[in-house]
Design a protein around this motif. Structure first.
Motif, PDB file in Angstrom:
ATOM      1  N   GLY A  76       0.812  -1.215   0.000  1.00 30.21           N
ATOM      2  CA  GLY A  76       0.000   0.000   0.000  1.00 30.21           C
ATOM      3  C   GLY A  76       0.844   1.263   0.000  1.00 30.21           C
ATOM      4  N   HIS A  77       1.889   1.288   0.820  1.00 32.95           N
ATOM      5  CA  HIS A  77       2.783   2.455   0.835  1.00 32.95           C
ATOM      6  C   HIS A  77       3.430   2.673  -0.528  1.00 32.95           C
ATOM      7  N   ALA A  78       3.697   1.607  -1.245  1.00 36.12           N
ATOM      8  CA  ALA A  78       4.453   1.689  -2.496  1.00 36.12           C
ATOM      9  C   ALA A  78       3.587   1.969  -3.718  1.00 36.12           C
ATOM     10  N   ALA A 115      -4.414 -10.853  -2.184  1.00 39.55           N
ATOM     11  CA  ALA A 115      -3.101 -10.247  -2.405  1.00 39.55           C
ATOM     12  C   ALA A 115      -2.813  -9.969  -3.874  1.00 39.55           C
ATOM     13  N   ALA A 116      -3.171 -10.888  -4.749  1.00 40.10           N
ATOM     14  CA  ALA A 116      -2.853 -10.709  -6.166  1.00 40.10           C
ATOM     15  C   ALA A 116      -3.694  -9.615  -6.815  1.00 40.10           C
ATOM     16  N   GLU A 117      -4.850  -9.305  -6.216  1.00 38.14           N
ATOM     17  CA  GLU A 117      -5.716  -8.273  -6.777  1.00 38.14           C
ATOM     18  C   GLU A 117      -5.307  -6.874  -6.334  1.00 38.14           C
ATOM     19  N   PHE A 118      -4.687  -6.785  -5.154  1.00 39.99           N
ATOM     20  CA  PHE A 118      -4.453  -5.485  -4.526  1.00 39.99           C
ATOM     21  C   PHE A 118      -3.665  -4.509  -5.401  1.00 39.99           C
ATOM     22  N   PRO A 119      -2.546  -4.924  -6.033  1.00 40.44           N
ATOM     23  CA  PRO A 119      -1.781  -3.937  -6.802  1.00 40.44           C
ATOM     24  C   PRO A 119      -2.340  -3.636  -8.189  1.00 40.44           C
ATOM     25  N   PHE A 122      -2.106  -1.607 -11.646  1.00 43.61           N
ATOM     26  CA  PHE A 122      -0.801  -1.008 -11.926  1.00 43.61           C
ATOM     27  C   PHE A 122       0.298  -2.046 -12.137  1.00 43.61           C
ATOM     28  N   VAL A 123      -0.091  -3.293 -12.387  1.00 48.59           N
ATOM     29  CA  VAL A 123       0.871  -4.329 -12.745  1.00 48.59           C
ATOM     30  C   VAL A 123       0.346  -5.058 -13.980  1.00 48.59           C
ATOM     31  N   LYS A 124       1.275  -5.588 -14.775  1.00 52.54           N
ATOM     32  CA  LYS A 124       0.889  -6.315 -15.982  1.00 52.54           C
ATOM     33  C   LYS A 124       0.358  -7.706 -15.657  1.00 52.54           C
ATOM     34  N   TRP A 125       0.854  -8.286 -14.568  1.00 58.29           N
ATOM     35  CA  TRP A 125       0.469  -9.648 -14.194  1.00 58.29           C
ATOM     36  C   TRP A 125       0.736  -9.812 -12.712  1.00 58.29           C
ATOM     37  N   SER A 126      -0.101 -10.577 -12.022  1.00 60.07           N
ATOM     38  CA  SER A 126       0.124 -10.824 -10.592  1.00 60.07           C
ATOM     39  C   SER A 126      -0.435 -12.185 -10.213  1.00 60.07           C
ATOM     40  N   CYS A 127       0.141 -12.783  -9.164  1.00 58.48           N
ATOM     41  CA  CYS A 127      -0.376 -14.059  -8.694  1.00 58.48           C
ATOM     42  C   CYS A 127       0.116 -14.333  -7.277  1.00 58.48           C
TER      43      CYS A 127
END
Length: 518
Positions: A76-78, A115-119, A122-127
């Motif tokens: 969150g800070h980042a 967790a994977a949804e939170f960013p 602003f990310v191309k892919w997360s898991c």
């Protein structure tokens, strides 16, 4: 069997991600047990600083950097600088800890829900890998996606107890990614450019990312084309002392049309040309002006309001254009008219930028985050060498100071000058600590006007003469620098400014100059 940590460390070494930027919490610590001696850990005192340093480092090395954050709170800070990295198209692999799998059903302290949804977005892919032994494969995919054009950050959430689990060896795959330009479309574009009587080129950050500086110069000279910089471009893509350089487009609809009104053909390279900061009306491009857009970002191609778009990397497309038809004789466009030099009788941001230009070496790297001084910078601080200018593509604050630290780590043989506003500096002042810890050669030049001047300028646009919460005359950047171990000097007039800048530019380690302006 080796552990997940063993296999992951080997993969990171294979991929060249041996510098880790982080501010870890409890759920990340097992990743660093028996931390290898050939790796480097770069700590930031706040997570947005960590992201900013990694962004600068990745841009400087042209490869994905690894960032390690703490579950939801740290991520969150980042997020502000993650947003900037996404807009910068910077390749990053961001990891964050997660609580142990066995206690996730009980919503434990400091766990990350979804967790994977939170960013996102602003990310191309997360898991978050389904099994511990899937962690290396997830990180490898994250690296591949981050490096695939258009580059950008990716995210992997890793439970704390995964690192010590058994894991079979993992071998990374070779993936040759890229976008080859459509030869037929490029040929059509080249023919249109050759037919034009008054062509222009608009360059965006993608030209620099694709290493196409020399090719743009060659194309502009071949066609006697004026070259302008796209609105809010985050990189330097053409020498600003070149005879064909025609200036910078403003992020407004009517202003862009007015600046391009003289041209009958415009080739926009490496980024959005029609980027707006305020509302406007009327056409998006001049009447009877043919517009083509080439860049690696299909999203830019999709939302561009005018012109024919080709999704391709600039260097590859320019190779084909340079092999295309030769134009007829043209009269070179008029050169850019610059304002008269300032005498220094008044300390303004424009004068400070003029003196930075006079006293710096042309190969020094400028990392800028002084939004209200961008106009004077265009007039007074020309960028004349490739890969020597970096700024935020998002407009968010807190990127420039730590990005300068990361850039200096990536390019240790080059001098880095961070040109910062006083308000911008305070978003990431903790980055001074990392600069001292790693002894980087950065000159932090803080233009101190005691307020958020960019907001005052924007307020005047809305007819607001008074703004609340935008003044901070109490800040003392020399004391703030000293508290972090950075030597600093204050400049209040022309003589003290030159003395301070010469001292700072000659220093081997980090220094700060507080330039007090009206």
């Amino acid at each position: 069997m080796p552990t997940v940590r063993d296999v992951t460390i080997g993969l990171m070494r294979e991929l060249g991600m041996t510098t880790v930027f982080g501010n870890p919490g409890s759920t990340e610590l097992p990743m660093f047990r028996d931390f290898p001696e050939d790796f480097r850990y770069v700590m930031g005192l706040q997570e947005s600083v960590v992201l900013g340093m990694a962004d600068g480092f990745a841009q400087g090395t042209r490869t994905a950097a690894l960032v390690n954050l703490h579950s939801s709170a740290g991520v969150g800070h980042a997020l502000g600088n993650l947003f900037t990295a996404f807009k910068n198209q910077t390749p990053l692999v961001v990891t964050a800890g997660q609580q142990a799998r066995s206690i996730l059903p009980y919503e434990p302290f400091l766990f990350a829900e979804r967790a994977a949804e939170f960013p996102r977005p602003f990310v191309k892919w997360s898991c978050e890998p389904a099994r511990a032994e899937d962690v290396p494969a997830a990180l490898h995919r994250a690296w591949l996606v981050a490096m695939e054009p258009p580059c950008g950050p990716t995210f992997v959430s890793i439970p704390i107890d995964d690192w010590d689990r058994d894991c079979a060896p993992f071998s990374g795959r070779k993936v040759h990614a890229g976008r080859a330009p459509d030869a037929g479309a490029i040929a059509e574009c080249g023919q249109a450019m050759a037919r034009a009587k008054r062509p222009a080129i608009v360059v965006g950050a993608g030209v620099a990312r694709d290493g196409a500086w020399d090719q743009v110069v060659a194309l502009a000279e071949r066609h006697s084309a004026a070259v302008l910089v796209a609105p809010m471009s985050a990189r330097c893509s053409f020498p600003e002392d070149h005879a064909l350089f025609a200036g910078f487009l403003t992020a407004g609809r009517e202003a862009i049309v007015a600046a391009l009104a003289h041209f009958d053909f415009v080739l926009a390279l490496g980024g959005p040309m029609s980027l707006y900061h305020v509302e406007g009306s009327g056409p998006h491009v001049p009447d009877a002006c043919e517009v083509w857009l080439i860049g690696d970002n299909h999203v830019h191609a999709a939302w561009a309001p005018a012109g024919t778009a080709i999704v391709a990397q600039c260097d590859k497309a320019l190779d084909l254009l340079l092999a295309g038809p030769v134009p007829g004789a043209r009269t070179a466009p008029a050169g850019r008219v610059l304002p008269a030099p300032l005498d220094g009788s008044v300390m303004t941001d424009a004068y400070v930028l003029q003196r930075i230009a006079a006293l710096r070496g042309p190969e020094t790297i400028i990392v800028e985050e002084a939004p209200s001084s961008r106009g004077p910078m265009h007039d007074r601080l020309p960028i004349v060498a490739k890969d020597t200018f970096y700024t935020t593509a998002s407009g968010g604050l807190g990127h420039g100071l730590p990005a300068a630290v990361g850039m200096a780590m990536a390019r240790p043989d080059d001098k880095v000058i961070a040109v910062l506003g006083d308000g911008s500096s305070m978003y990431a002042i903790q980055g001074l600590h990392a600069a001292v810890q790693h002894g980087v050669s950065v000159s932090f030049v803080v233009i101190k006007n005691n307020r958020y001047e960019a907001l005052h300028q924007f307020g005047r646009h809305f007819g607001m003469q008074t703004l609340v919460g935008t003044q901070f005359p109490e800040l003392d950047f020399c004391m703030l620098a000293g508290g972090h171990g950075v030597a600093a000097r204050r400049a209040t007039d022309a003589a003290s400014l030159d003395e301070a800048l010469r001292w700072s530019f000659a220093a081997d380690g980090p220094t700060l100059v507080e330039a007090v302006v009206l």
